[in-house]
Design an enzyme around this catalytic site. Structure first.
Site, short mmCIF file in Angstrom:
data_model
loop_
_atom_site.label_atom_id
_atom_site.label_comp_id
_atom_site.label_asym_id
_atom_site.label_seq_id
_atom_site.Cartn_x
_atom_site.Cartn_y
_atom_site.Cartn_z
N GLY A 12 0.79 -1.23 0.00
CA GLY A 12 0.00 0.00 0.00
C GLY A 12 0.83 1.28 0.00
CB THR A 13 4.32 2.22 -0.88
OG1 THR A 13 4.46 1.74 -2.21
CG2 THR A 13 4.93 1.24 0.10
NE ARG A 65 -9.73 -14.41 -13.40
CZ ARG A 65 -8.63 -14.22 -12.67
NH1 ARG A 65 -8.57 -13.25 -11.80
NH2 ARG A 65 -7.59 -15.01 -12.81
NE ARG A 91 -7.86 -12.69 -7.64
CZ ARG A 91 -7.44 -13.91 -7.93
NH1 ARG A 91 -6.19 -14.27 -7.68
NH2 ARG A 91 -8.25 -14.78 -8.49
CG ASN A 107 -3.05 -1.08 -12.84
OD1 ASN A 107 -2.97 -1.29 -11.62
ND2 ASN A 107 -2.30 -1.72 -13.72
CG HIS A 109 2.49 -2.17 -15.27
ND1 HIS A 109 2.26 -3.45 -14.80
CD2 HIS A 109 3.53 -2.27 -16.13
CE1 HIS A 109 3.12 -4.28 -15.37
NE2 HIS A 109 3.91 -3.60 -16.18
CD GLU A 142 -11.70 -4.98 -23.36
OE1 GLU A 142 -11.45 -4.89 -24.57
OE2 GLU A 142 -12.05 -3.99 -22.67
C1 GAR Z 1 3.64 -1.43 -7.20
O1 GAR Z 1 4.97 -1.49 -7.68
C2 GAR Z 1 2.66 -1.48 -8.34
O2 GAR Z 1 3.08 -0.78 -9.47
C3 GAR Z 1 2.63 -2.95 -8.61
O3 GAR Z 1 2.60 -3.54 -7.34
C4 GAR Z 1 3.28 -2.71 -6.43
C5 GAR Z 1 2.36 -2.39 -5.28
O4 GAR Z 1 3.04 -1.67 -4.31
N1 GAR Z 1 1.49 -3.32 -9.40
C6 GAR Z 1 1.52 -4.25 -10.32
O5 GAR Z 1 2.51 -4.92 -10.56
C7 GAR Z 1 0.22 -4.46 -11.06
N2 GAR Z 1 0.47 -5.17 -12.28
P1 GAR Z 1 2.24 -0.92 -3.16
O6 GAR Z 1 1.27 -1.94 -2.57
O7 GAR Z 1 3.32 -0.55 -2.19
O8 GAR Z 1 1.54 0.25 -3.76
#
Ligand code: GAR
Length: 213
Positions: A12-13, A65, A91, A107, A109, A142
């Site tokens: 959750g940063t 889902r 998910r 999102n 990424h 999607e």
């Molecule tokens: C982050 O690096 C985010 O970009 C990645 O998960 C991490 C979550 O960190 N997301 C993905 O890879 C989605 N495909 P966080 O929980 O500290 O925000």
């Protein structure tokens, strides 16, 4: 002021970066609910500390889902969310959610899409030997890691960087570009034409080495 719901699975940063920018008065967003699909996600405590209502919805309780997404949708609607923010949510989401929030789900990424979709984009970029890596904020459609790109931030990587260094460098960019994208949305400055997203108006100040939108 945009009302948002945040979906998390882990640390959750990114959620914290959003909370911090709201607290600093730099983000015109109120967080109505944080939903975690994992009861043990450390990000839950961040939401609680910030006074944001938290719901845990375990995806394993649902056969399909779509049923899981229907449960997410019910909570998001009940909370009055207009915008849905995936922040380390692990998910894949379905049309059930996407159709309910057209161009209203974002999102983050940890890769420069369309390169290195999917899991561990940072590790994949490093193993591939790229010299520039980064992060992308995009609308969700999607297909996985595919929707229209709102903004991207880049960082250099070198052959001697450790995995942790690359991860942290990209994460720092994420924490800058995700709140920026949300603020664009809140100000009604995003125009989407097919895959292309135009941000109208002035460029905000950013400190990451290269951010583009
Ligand atoms: C982050 O690096 C985010 O970009 C990645 O998960 C991490 C979550 O960190 N997301 C993905 O890879 C989605 N495909 P966080 O929980 O500290 O925000």
């Amino acid at each position: 002021m945009v009302a948002a719901g945040v979906l998390i699975s882990g640390a959750g940063t990114n959620l914290q970066a959003i909370i911090d920018q709201i607290a600093a008065g730099r983000l015109a967003c109120t967080l109505r609910v944080v939903i975690s699909n994992r009861a043990g996600a450390p990000g839950i405590a961040r939401a609680v500390r910030a006074g944001v209502p938290v719901r845990v919805i375990d995806h394993r309780a649902f056969a399909r889902r779509e049923d899981f997404d229907r449960a997410l949708l019910d909570v998001l609607r009940e909370a009055g969310a207009e915008l849905v923010l995936l922040a380390g949510f692990d998910r894949l989401i379905t049309r059930t959610l996407i159709d309910a929030f057209p161009l209203r789900i974002m999102n983050i990424h940890p890769g420069l899409l369309p390169a290195f979709k999917g899991l561990d984009a940072q590790g994949a970029a490093q193993s591939y030997g790229v010299k520039i890596a980064g992060a992308t904020v995009h609308f969700v459609d999607e297909q996985t890691d595919h929707g229209p790109i709102i903004l991207q931030g880049a960082v250099p990587i070198g052959p001697d960087d450790t995995e942790a260094e690359v991860h942290d460098r990209i994460l720092a960019v994420e924490h800058e570009i995700y709140p920026a994208a949300i603020q664009f949305f809140a100000e009604g400055r995003l125009e989407v034409e097919d895959r292309r997203v135009r941000v109208r108006g002035p460029r905000p100040a950013v400190t990451a080495s290269l951010v583009s939108w």
